[in-house]
Design a protein around this motif. Structure first.
Motif, PDB file in Angstrom:
ATOM      1  N   ARG A 349     -15.207  19.650 -29.906  1.00  0.00           N
ATOM      2  CA  ARG A 349     -15.136  18.225 -29.557  1.00  0.00           C
ATOM      3  C   ARG A 349     -13.704  17.899 -29.143  1.00  0.00           C
ATOM      4  O   ARG A 349     -12.743  18.241 -29.841  1.00  0.00           O
ATOM      5  CB  ARG A 349     -15.563  17.352 -30.741  1.00  0.00           C
ATOM      6  CG  ARG A 349     -17.065  17.413 -31.035  1.00  0.00           C
ATOM      7  CD  ARG A 349     -17.384  16.769 -32.367  1.00  0.00           C
ATOM      8  NE  ARG A 349     -17.150  15.333 -32.394  1.00  0.00           N
ATOM      9  CZ  ARG A 349     -18.105  14.402 -32.257  1.00  0.00           C
ATOM     10  NH1 ARG A 349     -19.363  14.768 -32.054  1.00  0.00           N
ATOM     11  NH2 ARG A 349     -17.814  13.123 -32.322  1.00  0.00           N
ATOM     12  N   PHE A 350     -13.571  17.230 -28.014  1.00  0.00           N
ATOM     13  CA  PHE A 350     -12.237  16.862 -27.531  1.00  0.00           C
ATOM     14  C   PHE A 350     -12.359  15.733 -26.520  1.00  0.00           C
ATOM     15  O   PHE A 350     -13.436  15.482 -25.958  1.00  0.00           O
ATOM     16  CB  PHE A 350     -11.531  18.067 -26.897  1.00  0.00           C
ATOM     17  CG  PHE A 350     -12.287  18.708 -25.757  1.00  0.00           C
ATOM     18  CD1 PHE A 350     -12.096  18.301 -24.443  1.00  0.00           C
ATOM     19  CD2 PHE A 350     -13.194  19.733 -26.002  1.00  0.00           C
ATOM     20  CE1 PHE A 350     -12.789  18.890 -23.395  1.00  0.00           C
ATOM     21  CE2 PHE A 350     -13.895  20.334 -24.959  1.00  0.00           C
ATOM     22  CZ  PHE A 350     -13.691  19.909 -23.662  1.00  0.00           C
ATOM     23  N   ARG A 351     -11.235  15.044 -26.299  1.00  0.00           N
ATOM     24  CA  ARG A 351     -11.139  13.993 -25.282  1.00  0.00           C
ATOM     25  C   ARG A 351     -10.114  14.430 -24.233  1.00  0.00           C
ATOM     26  O   ARG A 351      -8.910  14.430 -24.513  1.00  0.00           O
ATOM     27  CB  ARG A 351     -10.688  12.666 -25.900  1.00  0.00           C
ATOM     28  CG  ARG A 351     -11.692  12.020 -26.833  1.00  0.00           C
ATOM     29  CD  ARG A 351     -11.170  10.676 -27.333  1.00  0.00           C
ATOM     30  NE  ARG A 351     -12.056  10.078 -28.312  1.00  0.00           N
ATOM     31  CZ  ARG A 351     -13.098   9.307 -28.015  1.00  0.00           C
ATOM     32  NH1 ARG A 351     -13.364   9.035 -26.742  1.00  0.00           N
ATOM     33  NH2 ARG A 351     -13.852   8.806 -28.969  1.00  0.00           N
ATOM     34  N   PRO A 352     -10.531  14.816 -23.045  1.00  0.00           N
ATOM     35  CA  PRO A 352      -9.548  15.178 -22.016  1.00  0.00           C
ATOM     36  C   PRO A 352      -8.741  13.956 -21.600  1.00  0.00           C
ATOM     37  O   PRO A 352      -9.307  12.905 -21.291  1.00  0.00           O
ATOM     38  CB  PRO A 352     -10.412  15.705 -20.866  1.00  0.00           C
ATOM     39  CG  PRO A 352     -11.765  15.114 -21.088  1.00  0.00           C
ATOM     40  CD  PRO A 352     -11.917  14.943 -22.560  1.00  0.00           C
ATOM     41  N   ASP A 353      -7.413  14.091 -21.616  1.00  0.00           N
ATOM     42  CA  ASP A 353      -6.552  12.944 -21.309  1.00  0.00           C
ATOM     43  C   ASP A 353      -6.009  12.989 -19.887  1.00  0.00           C
ATOM     44  O   ASP A 353      -5.157  12.177 -19.525  1.00  0.00           O
ATOM     45  CB  ASP A 353      -5.388  12.877 -22.300  1.00  0.00           C
ATOM     46  CG  ASP A 353      -4.501  14.116 -22.245  1.00  0.00           C
ATOM     47  OD1 ASP A 353      -4.805  15.043 -21.464  1.00  0.00           O
ATOM     48  OD2 ASP A 353      -3.503  14.162 -22.995  1.00  0.00           O
ATOM     49  N   ARG A 354      -6.509  13.932 -19.089  1.00  0.00           N
ATOM     50  CA  ARG A 354      -5.996  14.071 -17.727  1.00  0.00           C
ATOM     51  C   ARG A 354      -7.133  14.514 -16.817  1.00  0.00           C
ATOM     52  O   ARG A 354      -7.876  15.445 -17.137  1.00  0.00           O
ATOM     53  CB  ARG A 354      -4.864  15.104 -17.722  1.00  0.00           C
ATOM     54  CG  ARG A 354      -4.230  15.395 -16.396  1.00  0.00           C
ATOM     55  CD  ARG A 354      -2.897  16.123 -16.610  1.00  0.00           C
ATOM     56  NE  ARG A 354      -3.007  17.194 -17.582  1.00  0.00           N
ATOM     57  CZ  ARG A 354      -3.233  18.471 -17.257  1.00  0.00           C
ATOM     58  NH1 ARG A 354      -3.379  18.816 -15.993  1.00  0.00           N
ATOM     59  NH2 ARG A 354      -3.297  19.390 -18.196  1.00  0.00           N
ATOM     60  N   ALA A 355      -7.295  13.810 -15.683  1.00  0.00           N
ATOM     61  CA  ALA A 355      -8.301  14.208 -14.701  1.00  0.00           C
ATOM     62  C   ALA A 355      -7.795  15.415 -13.926  1.00  0.00           C
ATOM     63  O   ALA A 355      -6.594  15.548 -13.672  1.00  0.00           O
ATOM     64  CB  ALA A 355      -8.606  13.055 -13.751  1.00  0.00           C
ATOM     65  N   GLY A 356      -8.706  16.307 -13.557  1.00  0.00           N
ATOM     66  CA  GLY A 356      -8.298  17.473 -12.787  1.00  0.00           C
ATOM     67  C   GLY A 356      -9.351  18.563 -12.819  1.00  0.00           C
ATOM     68  O   GLY A 356     -10.440  18.405 -13.387  1.00  0.00           O
TER      69      GLY A 356
END
Length: 729
Positions: A349-356
């Motif tokens: 489980r994680f929240r990506p903090d950067r689009a790419g």
């Protein structure tokens, strides 16, 4: 130029040792020559000594040239262990042995004056067998042999201790040579100057060769035994200051509460699958798909991925390549978790903090797992749908080992060091996704296109985008500021790296292709490694391709471009003072020399891939504290590319070969360091944990090119090694 100096240093180290061996043999045997042959032999010995001194001068010049071009970091060990000791011995040769040779020449009888071939008279024999003539040459021979050994297998820094040992060993050898020579000279006098009978010479030679063979075999056996990897090793076994708070990897998790915004299940299986182009692959796959399914999420969403291992015998994990997840979610077997066994599962489980553009792959026996298919693309989009290009396509390049049998032997050292398939056999076929053919798609003229290139291979890939100008919109998941359009440029993407390209579809066709050898043997036969023109070999053969056109059926084949390589160092626009400010102060400075040496790894002889002349687990961890600003220098003095991948952090490129980066801030998580290149990078230690820092040519990592970035105070319960079931690479 620098890579040539590295290669020449190795070549001349061996050549110098051979020439000095010949010179030492000539000096030792000079006193047993017949009087009639003395003048000729003395001239030959003096000429050979001159050649030996010249080769040593070249050897020393190359070592100093390395220091001049690559800095003390690049040439210190070559100078201290390869050049300095023999140069000191050569001073004694020039001061003592050369004048002694000249005295022998002046005293030697003229040719033909002694037709009977009688031994040398005592006075002349004393000159030819003198300590000053023989011992300095033998000492220089011994030090060049030690220097060659130090060049082929240099010690790890710091060098003070090994250098003192090297000097003391050289001194002891020289003292032993002096005693041995005096004993031999006394025996010669007792025989009246006559040589040892041939039968006795043969016995001595046989005994010497046998003794050397026994010593060599014993030394190799000892070295092989010492190189055996421990049954258990821990990434947290580094020194802690005792002042930082103690934390465990287990506690450094993602958000464990709340309903996830996106939920995926990836099931790992071991079975033979067919590519879209028809070839069979003995695959390890996620959800029976090659590659695994593409995961698309939005920045800030809580993502949950359930990994299920149905029947992959050696276990499996999920590593989120390029995404700065919390440490416990990083998916490295033996570092942040245990490998998931058959029938088991694990939740990330994680929240990506950067689009790419990113990707995921197994980090359990990754050199085999990735080669056979345990990977897929991960795309993180901005929250607003308006920011997505109308035509947005992810293009994953991979060389599939087609025609292989299931459960083909790989082993820990299967295949060549450059093969990329771990000895799985068959033939490597480059594909975009699962298709080795040219694929055509319809795109209306004027449509904004975004192509997300993912290189899922060990070696750098060279891409051509022909038929349009384009912008490099992002590198390794970070947007490029002020990206301008380029045309006719080839793009070299690191193994594990990603480039995003954007353009507006013209009226004609646009063709993306990989430039490199289309077919290569997966067992290493005919395989040339990471060449400068493509991932495999040095040819410019076009392989997998994607052609986009308003009318694909009527579009002709667009040839690949042949222009220069795109260079990110000066591309885009700089951002004021830059991400680190105008004069950043670094809290930590690390230097990592990427190299080759001959040796043993886990009991097998091989060309080692080293960091600071050591291999895992003997490479010290890079220990930092949270909040440190860290500068790292990479210098590649090996013969291959090394895509260096730091988990959990992005690196900002500061300079290459001393030339500062002046374009858009070049952030990367996988930096390809080509032979001879030197990069300075920086990052902020803002993600506590135990992190892998390794070459993403996974064969190199498997063979020891692995170290860890360790935060002070962070420990973990996980171990790797043969008795744990965890094998990260």
């Amino acid at each position: 130029m620098v890579e040539n100096l590295f290669e020449q240093n190795i070549l001349w180290a061996v050549l110098t040792a051979v020439v000095w061996g010949c010179a030492a043999r000539g000096a030792r045997r000079l006193a047993i020559r017949p009087a009639a042959a003395l003048r000729r032999r003395a001239r030959l010995g003096l000429a050979l000594l001159t050649v030996a001194l010249l080769t040593l001068a070249v050897r020393a010049g190359l070592a100093l040239g390395l220091v001049a071009t690559a800095g003390w970091l690049g040439g210190a060990d070559y100078v201290l262990f390869g050049a300095l000791p023999p140069v000191l011995a050569a001073v004694a040769v020039a001061a003592l042995a050369v004048p002694a040779y000249l005295r022998v020449l002046r005293a030697a009888p003229a040719a033909g004056s002694d037709p009977d071939g009688s031994p040398l008279p005592p006075g002349l024999r004393a000159l030819a067998a003198g300590d000053r003539l023989v011992v300095p040459v033998q000492a220089c021979c011994a030090t060049t042999l030690l220097g060659a050994a130090g060049t082929l297998h240099p010690p790890a820094p710091p060098y003070t201790g090994p250098f003192l040992v090297h000097i003391l060993l050289g001194g002891a050898v020289c003292g032993g040579l002096l005693l041995l020579h005096r004993r031999r000279r006394a025996a010669l006098e007792a025989r009246g100057g006559r040589p040892v009978p041939r039968a006795r010479q043969l016995v001595r030679a046989t005994a010497t060769v046998t003794g050397l063979a026994v010593l060599t075999a014993g030394g190799c056996t000892l070295a092989a035994g010492q190189s055996r990897l421990p049954d258990r090793t821990s990434a947290s076994a580094h020194a802690h200051s005792g002042t930082a708070p103690t934390r465990s990897v287990v506690d450094l998790t993602g958000d464990r509460s709340g309903e996830p915004d996106r939920r995926f299940t990836l099931t790992a299986t071991d079975r033979t699958l067919r590519l879209a182009s028809g070839e069979k692959v003995a695959a390890l796959s996620f959800n029976n798909s090659l590659p695994g399914p593409e995961l698309r999420v939005r920045r800030g969403q809580l993502v949950e991925v359930v990994l299920v291992n149905r029947d992959v015998a050696d276990g499996v994990t999920l590593h989120w390549h390029g995404v700065d997840v919390p440490n416990a979610e990083d998916g490295v077997a033996g570092v942040t978790q245990d490998a998931v066994p058959p029938g088991g599962h694990h939740v990330y489980r994680f929240r990506p903090d950067r689009a790419g553009t990113f990707w995921y792959h197994s980090h359990q026996q990754s050199s085999i797992a990735v080669a056979r298919g345990l990977f897929g693309a991960l795309v993180v989009e901005e929250p607003s749908k308006d920011q997505r290009a109308p035509f947005d396509r992810t293009v994953v390049a991979h060389a599939w080992p087609v025609g292989t049998a299931r459960n083909s032997p790989g082993g820990p050292h299967g295949g060549g060091a450059l093969s990329g398939t771990n000895g799985l056999g068959g033939t490597l076929r480059t594909a975009f996704g699962d298709d080795t053919r040219t694929r055509a798609e319809k795109v209306r003229a004027g449509t904004e296109v975004r192509l997300r290139l993912v290189n899922a291979d060990n070696c750098p890939r060279t891409y051509s985008l022909a038929g349009t100008s384009f912008a490099v919109a992002a590198i390794d998941g970070t947007e490029v500021q002020g990206a301008s359009e380029v045309r006719g440029r080839l793009l070299r993407v690191a193994g594990g790296g990603r480039y995003d390209l954007t353009y507006r579809q013209p009226d004609g066709p646009v063709r993306l292709t990989v430039v490199g050898d289309a077919n290569a043997s997966a067992d290493g036969q005919g395989f040339e490694g990471c060449g400068q023109d493509g991932a495999y070999g040095t040819g410019r053969t076009e392989t997998a391709s994607l052609q986009l056109a308003p009318n694909p059926s009527a579009a002709g084949r667009v040839p690949a471009v042949s222009g220069p390589l795109f260079d990110p160092l000066h591309y885009g626009s700089a951002a004021g003072a830059g991400p680190l400010g105008r004069s950043p102060r670094f809290d930590r400075d690390f230097s990592l020399v990427l190299g080759n040496s001959l040796g043993f790894h886990d009991g097998s002889p091989m060309v080692l891939w080293t960091v600071n002349n050591a291999v895992h687990p003997d490479i010290p961890a890079l220990v930092v504290e949270e909040g440190d600003l860290v500068r790292t220098t990479f210098l590649n003095r090996s013969l291959d590319d090394h895509p260096m991948h730091l988990h959990g952090h992005r690196m900002l490129v500061l300079s290459r070969d001393g030339e500062p980066a002046t374009g858009s801030p070049w952030w990367t998580d996988t930096l390809n360091v080509a032979p001879g290149e030197r990069y300075e990078v920086a990052f902020r230690s803002d993600n506590p944990g135990l992190w892998m820092d390794h070459c993403h040519n996974l064969d190199h990592a498997r063979d020891g090119m692995v170290l860890h970035l360790a935060y002070d105070g962070v420990t973990g319960p996980y171990e790797s090694g043969s008795s744990t079931g965890n094998v990260p690479e």
